[in-house]
Scaffold this active site. Structure first.
Site, PDB file in Angstrom:
ATOM      1  N   ASP A 124       0.789  -1.168   0.084  1.00 55.64           N
ATOM      2  CA  ASP A 124      -0.107   0.017  -0.038  1.00 55.64           C
ATOM      3  C   ASP A 124       0.915   1.171   0.087  1.00 55.64           C
ATOM      4  O   ASP A 124       2.117   1.154   0.292  1.00 55.64           O
ATOM      5  CB  ASP A 124      -0.932  -0.005   1.301  1.00 55.64           C
ATOM      6  CG  ASP A 124      -0.143   0.041   2.671  1.00 55.64           C
ATOM      7  OD1 ASP A 124       0.834  -0.788   2.670  1.00 55.64           O
ATOM      8  OD2 ASP A 124      -0.389   0.816   3.553  1.00 55.64           O
TER       9      ASP A 124
ATOM     10  N   GLU B 226      -0.174  -0.831   5.823  1.00 54.42           N
ATOM     11  CA  GLU B 226       1.045  -0.550   6.571  1.00 54.42           C
ATOM     12  C   GLU B 226       0.949   0.947   7.038  1.00 54.42           C
ATOM     13  O   GLU B 226       1.172   1.325   7.986  1.00 54.42           O
ATOM     14  CB  GLU B 226       2.587  -0.642   5.867  1.00 54.42           C
ATOM     15  CG  GLU B 226       3.449  -0.474   6.661  1.00 54.42           C
ATOM     16  CD  GLU B 226       4.113   0.776   6.782  1.00 54.42           C
ATOM     17  OE1 GLU B 226       5.044   1.122   7.442  1.00 54.42           O
ATOM     18  OE2 GLU B 226       3.756   1.644   5.982  1.00 54.42           O
TER      19      GLU B 226
END
Length: 496
Positions: free
Chosen positions: A84, A149
């Site tokens: 991400d 994350e």
């Protein structure tokens, strides 16, 4: 999503395999929490290569490749990265549909008006390139691609137990060539989510939009010691000054919007207020005074900071006078920045916090203060104090999403091996460092305590902001180090 026209120039860069995979990542939308499209691309690629894939309950992906013939019995190496990215743009941009458009400038790769996603796209691309390299001598490999994350460390926090087989983990989420990280800060979020009754302001009141912009922004951990301005500190300061100038009885809050990510220093914020029409001049005078003070205080680090007002013609529902003052006082009192430097590691931030998100829309107040520390106890202590401060204002904060830090082990054999490889390739030993940011190593290490871990990566500047860029020469060096480290761990296994 098919690999189409955008970013074709990336495949002209070196190392070609890494940049080819990074092109796929740029062309596939991957905001935190919306990683499925990129995961499916990786799975399809892995299946085509004949690699084993599996997912855990939160969507993390593990890709395994068998060892080179004759190296089946050496320890497994885990390559770890998150897929991400932070989604920040200079203007409106739909990160859920649009690719990241890139360009090369003076030896750096930039995105055009948005975050680049080199954090941690370069690491993920490096792992994919290692997996597909049939010339590399290696032991059993597994590549772990985690989710969420950037927003919560959710992928690492919910990582499945008894899933990884690695003895060594190479995290590729660091951002400085010539450095290797062996420890990181943990953290915790303090959030407020409360609803207020709304009412119409009295007849004859004016509506004013107060705007803070022109700030650099940056990573709320790595950049927190740089004394950068935060719009979520400047705007509440201005609102409190206005309230006091109006003797606390003639300001109503309509809305507030500052920040989109808890781990990004807030670059811009705005608040719409309502005041009696005959008090507009006091607002303008106060804003001018605060703006001059802020420009003076931040002249070196934030030369472009701007605090201004815009008239609003349409009337809107507001918070009551009392609730407006409660919110303003809370936001003005919240701590921001470095709390303490480390005694053991001179110059390294031990504990800090960032007022990452503040939103007031239609009476719904949401805020997220992110606390970081190399000491878990210090992170929890600061979060408790932020909670206590909020409760003084009658709010009900909640601390959540705690994740542990990564305790350094300077005598690690893996670190010694990497230092030797780095000296051979780069001509000097790397700086061994601890980072004031939340690498996933701390969380993964708590779940898999027998893993030896290091973190390294290419030079990335401006992470979490539209000024994010990656040094092309540093990517080449990173690739050589990654390639050589994986091969060395197979050809010359470390002692058990």
């Amino acid at each position: 999503m098919s690999d189409v026209a955008p970013n074709a120039h990336l495949e002209e860069l070196s190392p070609a395999p890494l940049w080819r995979h990074f092109r796929m990542l740029c062309n596939t939308p991957r905001p935190s929490g919306q990683e499925e499209a990129v995961m499916q691309n990786i799975i399809a690629w892995a299946n085509d290569k004949g690699f084993e894939t599996s997912r855990d309950q939160v969507g993390n992906l593990l890709v395994r490749k068998p060892a080179t013939h004759g190296y089946e019995n050496v320890p497994v190496v885990t390559l770890q990265s998150h897929v991400d990215m932070v989604t920040q743009a200079d203007g409106d941009y739909d990160f859920t549909r649009e690719p990241i458009h890139t360009e090369v400038r003076d030896g750096w790769l930039w995105a055009k008006g948005t975050t680049l996603g080199a954090d941690n796209g370069i690491g993920a691309a490096g792992a994919l390139a290692i997996l597909e390299d049939d010339t590399l001598v290696h032991g059993p490999l597994e590549a772990l691609f985690t989710v969420s994350e950037e927003t919560s460390m959710g992928g690492a926090s919910e990582l499945a137990p008894d899933w990884l087989k690695g003895r060594y983990l190479l995290n590729m989420d660091s951002e400085d060539r010539g450095e290797v990280y062996i420890g990181c800060a943990g953290g915790v979020h303090v959030r407020i989510d409360e609803t207020f009754s709304m009412e119409l302001a009295p007849e004859g009141w004016s509506y004013i939009d107060i705007v803070v912009n022109g700030l650099q922004g940056g990573h709320s951990g790595v950049d927190i010691s740089k004394q950068l301005g935060s719009a979520n500190r400047i705007l509440p300061r201005a609102l409190l000054a206005i309230s006091e100038a109006l003797e606390n009885d003639a300001l109503r809050l309509v809305s507030y919007q500052g920040g989109q990510m808890s781990n990004a220093i807030t670059r811009a914020a705005n608040a719409i207020i309502a005041v009696p029409a005959d008090k507009e001049s006091i607002v303008e005078k106060t804003i001018s005074e605060v703006a001059n003070k802020v420009k003076t205080e931040l002249a070196v680090m934030e030369p472009d900071v701007n605090l201004s007002t815009r008239a609003q013609s349409a009337s809107s529902a507001t918070l009551s006078l009392a609730d407006s003052l409660r919110v303003i006082r809370l936001l003005a009192a919240l701590p921001y920045g470095v709390e303490r430097y480390s005694d053991e590691l001179p110059g390294v931030v031990e504990t800090s916090d960032n007022i990452g998100i503040v939103s007031l829309q239609d009476g719904q107040l949401k805020s997220d203060v992110m606390v970081r520390s190399l000491r878990d106890s210090a992170a929890l202590d600061l979060s408790t104090r932020v909670e206590a401060l909020a409760r003084l204002g009658g709010f009900e904060p909640k601390s959540s999403s705690f994740y542990p830090g990564w305790v350094p082990i300077p005598a690690s054999p893996l670190l010694s091996r990497f230092e030797a490889i780095h000296k051979e390739i780069e001509g000097h030993a790397p700086e061994v460092k601890v980072i004031h940011a939340g690498l996933e190593c701390g969380i993964i290490g708590a779940k898999y305590p027998d893993l030896e871990m290091i973190s390294f990566g290419p030079t990335i500047k401006g992470a979490h902001s539209p000024s994010e860029r990656v040094d092309l020469a540093a990517v080449e060096a990173f690739w050589k180090l990654l390639h050589a480290t994986v091969e060395s761990l197979a050809k010359s296994p470390l002692p058990a």
